[in-house]
Design a protein around this motif. Structure first.
Motif, mmCIF file in Angstrom:
data_model
loop_
_atom_site.group_PDB
_atom_site.id
_atom_site.type_symbol
_atom_site.label_atom_id
_atom_site.label_comp_id
_atom_site.label_asym_id
_atom_site.label_seq_id
_atom_site.Cartn_x
_atom_site.Cartn_y
_atom_site.Cartn_z
ATOM 1 N N THR A 312 0.850 -1.200 0.000
ATOM 2 C CA THR A 312 0.000 0.000 0.000
ATOM 3 C C THR A 312 0.881 1.244 0.000
ATOM 4 N N SER A 313 0.252 2.394 -0.187
ATOM 5 C CA SER A 313 1.019 3.643 -0.315
ATOM 6 C C SER A 313 1.790 4.004 0.937
ATOM 7 N N SER A 315 0.390 5.668 3.585
ATOM 8 C CA SER A 315 -0.072 6.953 4.126
ATOM 9 C C SER A 315 -0.218 6.868 5.633
ATOM 10 N N THR A 316 -0.611 5.716 6.139
ATOM 11 C CA THR A 316 -0.930 5.623 7.562
ATOM 12 C C THR A 316 0.088 4.821 8.375
ATOM 13 N N THR A 460 -13.642 8.021 -8.362
ATOM 14 C CA THR A 460 -13.669 6.595 -8.033
ATOM 15 C C THR A 460 -13.031 6.329 -6.682
ATOM 16 N N THR A 464 -5.945 -0.156 -2.546
ATOM 17 C CA THR A 464 -5.085 -1.262 -2.983
ATOM 18 C C THR A 464 -5.762 -2.582 -2.612
ATOM 19 N N ASP A 548 -11.921 4.210 6.193
ATOM 20 C CA ASP A 548 -12.358 5.535 5.745
ATOM 21 C C ASP A 548 -13.696 5.900 6.379
ATOM 22 N N LYS A 657 -0.364 11.420 -1.994
ATOM 23 C CA LYS A 657 -1.355 11.604 -0.928
ATOM 24 C C LYS A 657 -0.756 12.351 0.244
HETATM 25 P P1 ATP Z 1 -1.866 2.857 3.609
HETATM 26 O O1 ATP Z 1 -3.017 1.916 3.595
HETATM 27 O O2 ATP Z 1 -0.533 2.196 3.625
HETATM 28 O O3 ATP Z 1 -2.020 3.957 4.612
HETATM 29 P P2 ATP Z 1 -3.096 4.210 1.375
HETATM 30 O O4 ATP Z 1 -4.375 3.961 2.094
HETATM 31 O O5 ATP Z 1 -2.772 5.617 0.979
HETATM 32 O O6 ATP Z 1 -1.861 3.608 2.200
HETATM 33 P P3 ATP Z 1 -4.070 3.221 -1.155
HETATM 34 O O7 ATP Z 1 -4.635 1.877 -1.170
HETATM 35 O O8 ATP Z 1 -3.274 3.680 -2.339
HETATM 36 O O9 ATP Z 1 -3.066 3.313 0.068
HETATM 37 O O10 ATP Z 1 -5.194 4.304 -0.951
HETATM 38 C C1 ATP Z 1 -6.527 4.015 -0.612
HETATM 39 C C2 ATP Z 1 -7.120 5.190 0.131
HETATM 40 O O11 ATP Z 1 -7.130 6.378 -0.686
HETATM 41 C C3 ATP Z 1 -8.570 5.010 0.514
HETATM 42 O O12 ATP Z 1 -8.709 4.244 1.680
HETATM 43 C C4 ATP Z 1 -9.039 6.455 0.677
HETATM 44 O O13 ATP Z 1 -8.658 6.975 1.929
HETATM 45 C C5 ATP Z 1 -8.274 7.186 -0.407
HETATM 46 N N1 ATP Z 1 -9.068 7.333 -1.643
HETATM 47 C C6 ATP Z 1 -8.861 6.709 -2.819
HETATM 48 N N2 ATP Z 1 -9.733 7.129 -3.755
HETATM 49 C C7 ATP Z 1 -10.532 8.027 -3.174
HETATM 50 C C8 ATP Z 1 -11.647 8.828 -3.629
HETATM 51 N N3 ATP Z 1 -12.101 8.795 -4.879
HETATM 52 N N4 ATP Z 1 -12.226 9.634 -2.718
HETATM 53 C C9 ATP Z 1 -11.786 9.692 -1.449
HETATM 54 N N5 ATP Z 1 -10.747 8.988 -0.975
HETATM 55 C C10 ATP Z 1 -10.114 8.168 -1.819
#
Ligand code: ATP
Ligand code: MG
Length: 695
Positions: A312-313, A315-316, A460, A464, A548, A657
């Motif tokens: 995953t990215s 972020s958290t 959208t 991940t 979320d 992000k």
């Molecule tokens: P990690 O889980 O390691 O913290 P990450 O959540 O940034 O990293 P991703 O799977 O790339 O990894 O991101 C998914 C998250 O991005 C979602 O849970 C949400 O918070 C956010 N997100 C993605 N698309 C949208 C969208 N269209 N509107 C709002 N939030 C979005």
């Protein structure tokens, strides 16, 4: 740095602008109207030609996808001519699962007994259906003068050669292969080569440090790495092979040996001669691949065989090695591109994501190819050689669908409208957004200025972990509300839970969870199933927890309010970050905003807002007051920021992000507890933020 144009958001109001104050008021009204007023209808003429042309039709299909999933997905397979070497067992349910951590291990299975192959369906199947000479990949290099194409047949030939090479160095079904490559056609080709022979690929964004790369290699213990000499992004050279050498040394130190490192010479960036080569381990692509046969039998994989893993990215926190499996992921990728991007033969589809992120897997590689359209692979950055690059690429290759992230939209918006308007963009039919909540102001700009109001916007929501898009507009089926991802996709049953885990009805706000499996759901965290269960299933027994927050309005539209970890609790009011940030973003002087909570003696938590400014805007007390007033008037006094920090920039992940986790620590003066910052695009921003904090 951002620089917002002096033009108002909507061109219709340009003429009426007589004072800055008036413009601001007008803009706010427009944004408010767009958010709270009637939904923005799809452009005229779009619906009749799209797959799902009304909400009613969607509703029938969505209901069926939940009530009769076997019938629904069987029809999808048949209509698309998707090939299963062995059909799944029709006498059983199409999926089985346990979402209750209290009742044994979490377990999700789809299409029992089926055998298929993703690479076969993306390539061979299209060639059999007569698309061999059609362009599969358009490559656009960092320099506007560099581009090339591969037809479906040429791509398949290349994929087979890579597969044969991987087999020759001992890669077998179930083995992991790490890929650390720039956005060249060879990157998706290597992914397809892995899935062809049943190897599990793990793509690591080429730009991550040696430490981040070695962490990921040590986690999946792969013995094969595919990389390139280097890459130029804009004017910045990233010496990939050198980073790889460092990473592999760290791995050696930890007792793990990578036996084969396949290196592609990226002639546009770094010549072969400038890279060190370790005998017995490093092999140049040309020598390894070019002489391989162009035929390679596919490995027929069980529906639930692992397909790929991807971190995953981050972020958290520490990235999670998300594991996806074969048949379900394939169907998710195929169906979402078909309906959400309205994929049609002849489409030139451009997703700006790097293959290092899940979006580059599902919406640059697998989804578009499964649909037989042409996908564009872009090596460079949106601002090189100038801020009009995206639109010049759109015109050059006649791009029909364009899919990007809010961070890119906000930054391009900051450069002004002229960069957009000097390009025609007449080929564009549809625009998409993913990655973060898109603030209504950026949404409107995307719709009005980039899309000339001629393109629906699909905002959208997905992760991940979800493998594919979950909540989204279907572009011809209903009106959009700027900032809302609207309704669930087929097979997806979202619920909004309260604190205690009760499902809420009607208009409400709470935690977004999913009630039953959908085909492209992740199945585990690689090598750590207990972590999988803890992160996603222990919060609310019986549900997949997304992490979320979300709101459902009176029309049933879903609005993602931000990450639950980021929710701020002020005197008992729970406030999502997205709402406050969107309000701040409306101010003319604000380029981008990020808010976090910090300890407050009276309110429990106070709101701390980081604000980056437009070029030319002055950070002063008046502006601070205006920003606070803006949030008070837009949301309410309870949401008014207690502190505004005029920031030199925001900490972002490499996928763009905002990392609020770090901002929280800075707001609370906990500088020694910043923990993992390795996924930051620019780690130096942290010190700049600390330095710019008001004493
Ligand atoms: P990690 O889980 O390691 O913290 P990450 O959540 O940034 O990293 P991703 O799977 O790339 O990894 O991101 C998914 C998250 O991005 C979602 O849970 C949400 O918070 C956010 N997100 C993605 N698309 C949208 C969208 N269209 N509107 C709002 N939030 C979005
Ligand atoms: Mg996440």
């Amino acid at each position: 740095r951002c620089r917002k144009t002096a033009e108002p958001l909507l061109s219709a109001f340009a003429a009426r602008r007589d004072s800055l104050g008036r413009v601001k008021a007008t803009r706010r009204k427009m944004v408010k109207q767009a958010v709270g007023g009637d939904p923005v209808a799809p452009p005229e003429g779009f619906a009749p030609n799209s797959g799902v042309d009304s909400y009613e039709k969607y509703k029938v299909m969505h209901d069926r996808s939940l009530e009769d999933p076997k019938g629904f997905w069987s029809d999808v397979i048949e209509e698309g001519g998707l090939h299963f070497e062995e059909d799944f067992d029709r006498s059983q349910d199409v999926f089985s699962y346990n979402y209750h951590h209290t009742k044994g291990p979490i377990d999700i299975k789809w299409f029992p007994g089926g055998k298929t192959n993703l690479s076969y369906n993306a390539l061979d199947r299209n060639i059999k259906q007569g698309r061999g000479d059609q362009v599969a990949i358009i490559w656009e290099g960092n320099e506007p003068t560099d581009s090339s194409t591969l037809t479906y047949q040429e791509l398949k030939d290349l994929v087979c050669q890579i597969s044969n090479y991987l087999k020759s160095v001992g890669v077998k079904r179930g083995d992991r292969v790490n890929i650390y490559m720039p956005m060249l056609p060879e990157l998706p080709a290597t992914m397809l080569a892995c899935t062809r022979i049943g190897a599990i690929h793990s793509v690591v964004f080429a730009g991550f440090s040696a430490n981040s790369l070695s962490d990921r290699i040590l986690d999946n213990k792969s013995e094969v790495l595919v990389t390139a000499s280097g890459v130029l992004r804009g004017k910045k050279l990233i010496p990939l092979k050198q980073i790889v050498d460092d990473a592999l040394e760290i791995c050696e130190g930890a007792g793990h040996h990578v036996k084969t490192c396949l290196v592609l010479e990226n002639k546009h960036a770094l010549a072969k001669g400038k890279c060190s080569v370790k005998d017995g381990r490093d092999v140049w692509w040309e020598q390894a691949i070019t002489s391989q046969p162009k035929e390679c039998d596919v490995e027929w994989m069980d529906s639930e065989d692992p397909l790929f893993m991807l971190y995953t990215s981050g972020s958290t926190g520490k990235p999670k090695g998300v594991l996806h499996t074969t048949a379900g992921y394939m169907l998710g990728a195929y169906t979402t591109v078909k309906y959400i991007f309205d994929a049609k033969p002849g489409d030139i589809y451009w997703c700006t994501a790097d293959c290092g992120w899940v979006t580059g897997h599902t919406y640059l590689t697998y989804g578009p190819l499964l649909n037989g359209v042409t996908t564009l692979v872009f090596e460079g950055v949106p601002t090189y050689p100038d801020a009009g690059r995206c639109w010049s690429i759109v015109d050059k290759h006649k791009v029909t669908q364009f899919y990007t992230a809010p961070t890119a939209i906000r930054s391009l918006m900051g450069f002004g409208n002229d960069w957009v308007k000097e390009h025609k963009r007449t080929s564009l039919r549809l625009l998409g957004s993913v990655g973060e909540p898109i603030n209504p102001e950026a949404w409107l700009w995307y719709h009005e200025v980039v899309g000339n109001k001629n393109c629906p916007i699909v905002d959208t929501w997905w992760q991940t972990e979800t493998g594919g898009i979950m909540i989204t507009p279907l572009p011809g089926a209903w009106g959009m509300k700027p900032g809302s991802a609207t309704f669930p996709f087929f097979g997806v049953k979202p619920v909004v839970l309260d604190e205690k885990g009760n499902e809420q009805e009607g208009a409400c706000e709470g935690y977004l969870a999913i009630k039953q499996p959908w085909p492209s759901q992740m199945r585990s965290i690689y090598g750590d199933h207990p972590r999988f269960e803890t992160v996603y299933f222990k919060h609310y027994d019986g549900y997949y927890f997304t992490g979320d927050g979300c709101r459902r309005d009176e029309d049933g539209y879903y609005w993602i309010t931000g990450r639950v970890d980021d929710v701020i609790n002020v005197s008992g009011h729970r406030i999502g970050t997205a709402e406050v940030e969107s309000a701040l973003d409306m101010h003319h002087s604000c380029c981008e905003a990020a808010v976090v909570g910090y300890e407050h003696p009276v309110k429990g938590q106070g709101i701390y807002a980081f604000v980056t400014l437009m070029d030319g805007a002055e950070a002063n007390e008046d502006l601070r007051k205006e920003l606070v007033m803006l949030v008070r008037s837009e949301i309410g006094a309870f949401a008014a920021p207690d502190a505004i920090h005029f920031a030199p920039g925001l900490p972002k992940t490499r996928s763009g992000k905002i990392m609020r986790r770090i901002l929280r620590k800075i707001a609370s003066n906990e500088y020694d507890q910043l923990s993992d910052t390795s996924t930051l695009a620019d780690p130096s921003i942290v010190q700049k933020l600390i330095d710019s904090k008001q004493k």
